[in-house]
Motif scaffolding. Structure first.
Motif, PDB file in Angstrom:
ATOM      1  N   ALA A  38       0.850  -1.197   0.000  1.00 16.13           N
ATOM      2  CA  ALA A  38       0.000   0.000   0.000  1.00 16.13           C
ATOM      3  C   ALA A  38       0.882   1.242   0.000  1.00 16.13           C
ATOM      4  O   ALA A  38       1.992   1.227   0.541  1.00 16.13           O
ATOM      5  CB  ALA A  38      -0.916   0.012   1.220  1.00 16.13           C
ATOM      6  N   ILE A  54      -9.689   4.956   4.152  1.00 15.65           N
ATOM      7  CA  ILE A  54      -9.357   3.563   3.884  1.00 15.65           C
ATOM      8  C   ILE A  54     -10.634   2.762   3.614  1.00 15.65           C
ATOM      9  O   ILE A  54     -11.513   2.677   4.473  1.00 15.65           O
ATOM     10  CB  ILE A  54      -8.600   2.941   5.073  1.00 15.65           C
ATOM     11  N   THR A  56     -12.139  -0.717   3.412  1.00 19.49           N
ATOM     12  CA  THR A  56     -11.632  -1.945   4.029  1.00 19.49           C
ATOM     13  C   THR A  56     -12.101  -3.241   3.367  1.00 19.49           C
ATOM     14  O   THR A  56     -11.455  -4.271   3.536  1.00 19.49           O
ATOM     15  CB  THR A  56     -12.006  -2.005   5.526  1.00 19.49           C
ATOM     16  N   LYS A  59      -9.698  -6.119   1.756  1.00 19.82           N
ATOM     17  CA  LYS A  59      -8.302  -5.999   2.192  1.00 19.82           C
ATOM     18  C   LYS A  59      -7.900  -7.162   3.090  1.00 19.82           C
ATOM     19  O   LYS A  59      -8.677  -7.620   3.935  1.00 19.82           O
ATOM     20  CB  LYS A  59      -8.067  -4.668   2.922  1.00 19.82           C
ATOM     21  N   ASP A  60      -6.673  -7.618   2.920  1.00 20.07           N
ATOM     22  CA  ASP A  60      -6.099  -8.619   3.812  1.00 20.07           C
ATOM     23  C   ASP A  60      -6.005  -8.040   5.225  1.00 20.07           C
ATOM     24  O   ASP A  60      -5.633  -6.872   5.397  1.00 20.07           O
ATOM     25  CB  ASP A  60      -4.710  -9.009   3.295  1.00 20.07           C
ATOM     26  N   HIS A  63      -2.569  -6.669   6.174  1.00 20.08           N
ATOM     27  CA  HIS A  63      -2.327  -5.412   5.465  1.00 20.08           C
ATOM     28  C   HIS A  63      -3.091  -4.270   6.128  1.00 20.08           C
ATOM     29  O   HIS A  63      -2.554  -3.170   6.339  1.00 20.08           O
ATOM     30  CB  HIS A  63      -2.759  -5.539   4.001  1.00 20.08           C
ATOM     31  N   LEU A  64      -4.345  -4.542   6.454  1.00 21.62           N
ATOM     32  CA  LEU A  64      -5.177  -3.522   7.083  1.00 21.62           C
ATOM     33  C   LEU A  64      -4.595  -3.090   8.423  1.00 21.62           C
ATOM     34  O   LEU A  64      -4.565  -1.890   8.740  1.00 21.62           O
ATOM     35  CB  LEU A  64      -6.600  -4.058   7.271  1.00 21.62           C
TER      36      LEU A  64
END
Length: 255
Positions: A38, A54, A56, A59-60, A63-64
């Motif tokens: 990111a 963001i 969400t 998203k993994d 990662h988040l």
């Protein structure tokens, strides 16, 4: 980094409280912070007045977490949208500097009390439209706007709208959220002299086509003064309404 933070750093350099190398360290992530997976746009608040938001969904989780922790560390007040309760349960342990609104599916990062200006009315046709309306309302409040909620005043019982018209008419902007045939924004726009942002929702029976019929109704409204966002896009409506409200209030965007 917003304008106020940048101004504070420059003042400290000017007055000798901060050396140039330390100031450069604070600026190192402009225009963005590269996390490989990111690229966080910390320059956005300086460019347009609002921080990066963001999204969400999809998203993994790991990662988040990294994205949220980086924003928390910088003490930036921002929001993460479309966050399910399940996702929140998986990330809530990373910091106590977050507030989750389950109905709006919004996570507020580094929440703080801010001065709220003007007034935006967020109106729904029915109670099933409230989650989308709350996404707009929470976005507006986080960005420093006063919000009045007027829910369940759809055209099937239009007397309810008329009995609440005083709350709506003195707003600087109106967010009108409706599913089914999506007639509510057209009715409101014919009664007020301020911009109306129409939000079609996916609420309705089969021929509603998951919000498409409401979207087309709103796009084809004969009442002037309406702009239309995408289906279920409460965040987009709240963002636009904030720009309008702050312009009417003489405050511009967040500084």
């Amino acid at each position: 980094m917003d304008r106020e933070t940048l101004r504070d750093i420059l003042i400290k350099v000017k007055e000798g409280y901060l050396d140039i190398d330390s100031a450069l360290e604070k600026f190192k992530d402009i225009p963005f912070k590269d996390l490989d997976f990111a690229k966080l746009d910390y320059h956005r608040a300086l460019r347009v007045g609002y921080p990066e938001v963001i999204f969400t969904e999809g998203k993994d989780i790991e990662h988040l977490k990294h994205i949220l922790l980086d924003m928390i560390k910088r003490e930036i007040t921002a929001i993460a949208t479309r966050m399910s309760k399940d996702t929140y349960e998986k990330i809530k342990h990373i910091s106590d500097k977050m507030i989750y609104n389950e109905l709006a599916r919004i996570l507020v990062i580094n929440p703080k009390e801010n001065e709220k200006v003007g007034k935006v009315a967020v109106v729904t046709g029915g109670t099933a439209d409230i989650p989308v309306a709350e996404e707009a309302a929470v976005t507006l409040e986080t960005f420093g706007n006063n919000v009045v909620r007027v829910y369940d005043v759809g055209v099937a019982g239009i007397h309810r709208l008329f009995l609440n018209l005083d709350k709506i008419k003195n707003a600087n902007c109106i967010v009108a959220v409706a599913g089914m045939e999506g007639a509510l924004p057209s009715v409101i726009a014919g009664l007020v002299d301020v911009p109306v942002i129409a939000v079609p929702t996916s609420i309705g029976y089969g021929a509603n086509f998951k919000g498409l019929s409401a979207l087309l109704t709103m796009l084809n409204s004969c009442a002037a003064g309406i702009s239309v966002v995408n289906i279920d896009n409460g965040f987009g409506a709240g963002y636009i309404a904030s720009l309008i409200n702050k312009g009417f209030s003489g405050n511009g965007v967040i500084k």
